[in-house]
Design a protein around this motif. Structure first.
Motif, short mmCIF file in Angstrom:
data_model
loop_
_atom_site.label_atom_id
_atom_site.label_comp_id
_atom_site.label_asym_id
_atom_site.label_seq_id
_atom_site.Cartn_x
_atom_site.Cartn_y
_atom_site.Cartn_z
N ALA A 28 68.37 -9.80 46.97
CA ALA A 28 67.46 -10.82 47.52
C ALA A 28 68.10 -11.53 48.71
CB ALA A 28 67.08 -11.82 46.44
N SER A 29 69.41 -11.83 48.63
CA SER A 29 70.04 -12.52 49.75
C SER A 29 70.07 -11.64 50.99
CB SER A 29 71.45 -12.98 49.38
OG SER A 29 72.31 -11.88 49.21
N ILE A 30 70.27 -10.35 50.81
CA ILE A 30 70.23 -9.42 51.95
C ILE A 30 68.82 -9.37 52.52
CG2 ILE A 30 70.40 -7.00 52.63
CD1 ILE A 30 72.72 -6.78 50.62
N TYR A 31 67.82 -9.24 51.66
CA TYR A 31 66.45 -9.12 52.12
C TYR A 31 65.99 -10.40 52.84
CZ TYR A 31 61.50 -8.18 52.32
OH TYR A 31 60.24 -7.99 52.77
N GLN A 41 55.64 -10.49 53.50
CA GLN A 41 54.35 -10.90 52.96
C GLN A 41 54.10 -12.38 53.27
OE1 GLN A 41 52.23 -8.69 51.46
NE2 GLN A 41 53.75 -7.17 52.06
N PRO A 42 52.84 -12.83 53.26
CA PRO A 42 52.55 -14.23 53.59
C PRO A 42 53.21 -15.23 52.63
CG PRO A 42 50.54 -12.91 53.61
CD PRO A 42 51.63 -12.03 53.11
N TRP A 43 53.47 -14.85 51.39
CA TRP A 43 54.07 -15.77 50.43
C TRP A 43 55.59 -15.86 50.56
CZ3 TRP A 43 57.59 -13.36 47.33
CH2 TRP A 43 57.47 -11.97 47.19
N MET A 44 56.22 -15.02 51.38
CA MET A 44 57.68 -14.94 51.42
C MET A 44 58.38 -16.09 52.16
SD MET A 44 58.54 -10.98 51.79
CE MET A 44 58.25 -9.83 50.47
N PRO A 45 57.85 -16.64 53.27
CA PRO A 45 58.60 -17.70 53.96
C PRO A 45 58.96 -18.90 53.07
CG PRO A 45 56.96 -16.82 55.43
CD PRO A 45 56.72 -16.19 54.08
N PRO A 46 58.05 -19.42 52.23
CA PRO A 46 58.48 -20.54 51.37
C PRO A 46 59.53 -20.10 50.33
CG PRO A 46 56.08 -20.28 51.29
CD PRO A 46 56.62 -19.20 52.13
N VAL A 47 59.41 -18.86 49.85
CA VAL A 47 60.40 -18.35 48.89
C VAL A 47 61.76 -18.22 49.58
CG1 VAL A 47 61.02 -16.39 47.42
CG2 VAL A 47 58.65 -17.18 47.50
N LYS A 48 61.74 -17.75 50.85
CA LYS A 48 62.99 -17.63 51.61
C LYS A 48 63.64 -18.99 51.79
CE LYS A 48 64.81 -15.90 55.97
NZ LYS A 48 64.53 -15.17 57.19
N ALA A 50 63.28 -21.65 49.83
CA ALA A 50 63.81 -22.07 48.53
C ALA A 50 65.07 -21.28 48.17
CB ALA A 50 62.75 -21.89 47.46
N PHE A 51 65.07 -20.00 48.46
CA PHE A 51 66.23 -19.16 48.14
C PHE A 51 67.44 -19.56 48.97
CE2 PHE A 51 68.89 -15.38 48.21
CZ PHE A 51 68.93 -15.07 46.86
N SER A 52 67.22 -19.93 50.23
CA SER A 52 68.35 -20.31 51.07
C SER A 52 68.95 -21.65 50.64
CB SER A 52 67.97 -20.33 52.55
OG SER A 52 66.95 -21.24 52.78
N ALA A 53 68.22 -22.44 49.85
CA ALA A 53 68.81 -23.64 49.27
C ALA A 53 69.77 -23.26 48.15
CB ALA A 53 67.72 -24.56 48.72
#
Length: 190
Positions: A28-31, A41-48, A50-53
């Motif tokens: 996930a960190s690589i992706y 996908q349209p839902w990925m930027p907010p997940v990205k 949150a993941f980068s936190a």
């Protein structure tokens, strides 16, 4: 005996579960470190976000920008001759014991310490040779080298230089472009 085999199976499952979780976080960190592309996908930027936190450094944490400025040092010669590059690198030279010597690694911090003592930099516009000759013709500022193992002493031109982009490597003879220079008379305490 049966209790031992069950314990071994539980430990094996726990190991496989932990390894799978670690692999999932790594994947996930690589992706999420990759820029937007056709698979985004349209839902990925907010997940990205949150993941980068959770994994804040990304992969750039481990590298230095290859186009960032670096310091250089040259010995001026009279009569318009090209100044001598005083760099102890690359690591793999025979003088550096093919990378076993660590003396050359100390030169970067030494150059940074000397550059911090420069009060007046000359901006370079022309070729590297023109810039270095112009800097050599100016009066030298006297500084003391604070390095415990000095490699730069005497009449030295300290520079800031930016690597030539890979796309332009065939257009210029030098691998880096001097952006500013200063002439120093460096005293080393022996």
């Amino acid at each position: 005996m049966r209790d031992t085999s069950q314990a071994v199976q539980r430990e094996r499952r726990a190991f496989v579960t932990a390894a799978a979780a670690l692999f999932a976080v790594l994947a996930a960190s690589i992706y999420f470190a990759m820029p937007r592309n056709v698979t985004t996908q349209p839902w990925m930027p907010p997940v990205k976000t949150a993941f980068s936190a959770f994994v804040p450094q990304g992969w750039a944490f481990f590298t230095k920008d290859p186009q960032s400025e670096q310091f250089g040092a040259y010995r001026p010669h009279g009569g318009g001759a090209r100044p001598e590059n005083l760099s102890l690198t690359p690591q793999g030279k025979a003088e550096n014991l093919f990378g076993l010597s660590r003396r050359q690694r100390a030169q970067g911090p030494e150059e940074a310490l000397l550059a911090s003592k420069v009060h007046h930099w000359e901006t370079c516009e022309g070729s590297n040779d023109d810039c270095l000759r112009t800097a050599a013709a100016r009066p030298a500022a006297a500084v003391t080298n604070p390095s415990p193992v000095p490699s730069l002493c005497g009449d030295v031109i300290v520079t800031n230089q930016r690597p030539v982009p890979w796309a332009y490597r065939d257009l210029l003879s030098d691998t880096s472009r001097v952006t500013r220079a200063a002439h120093l008379r460096i005293r080393c305490d022996d």
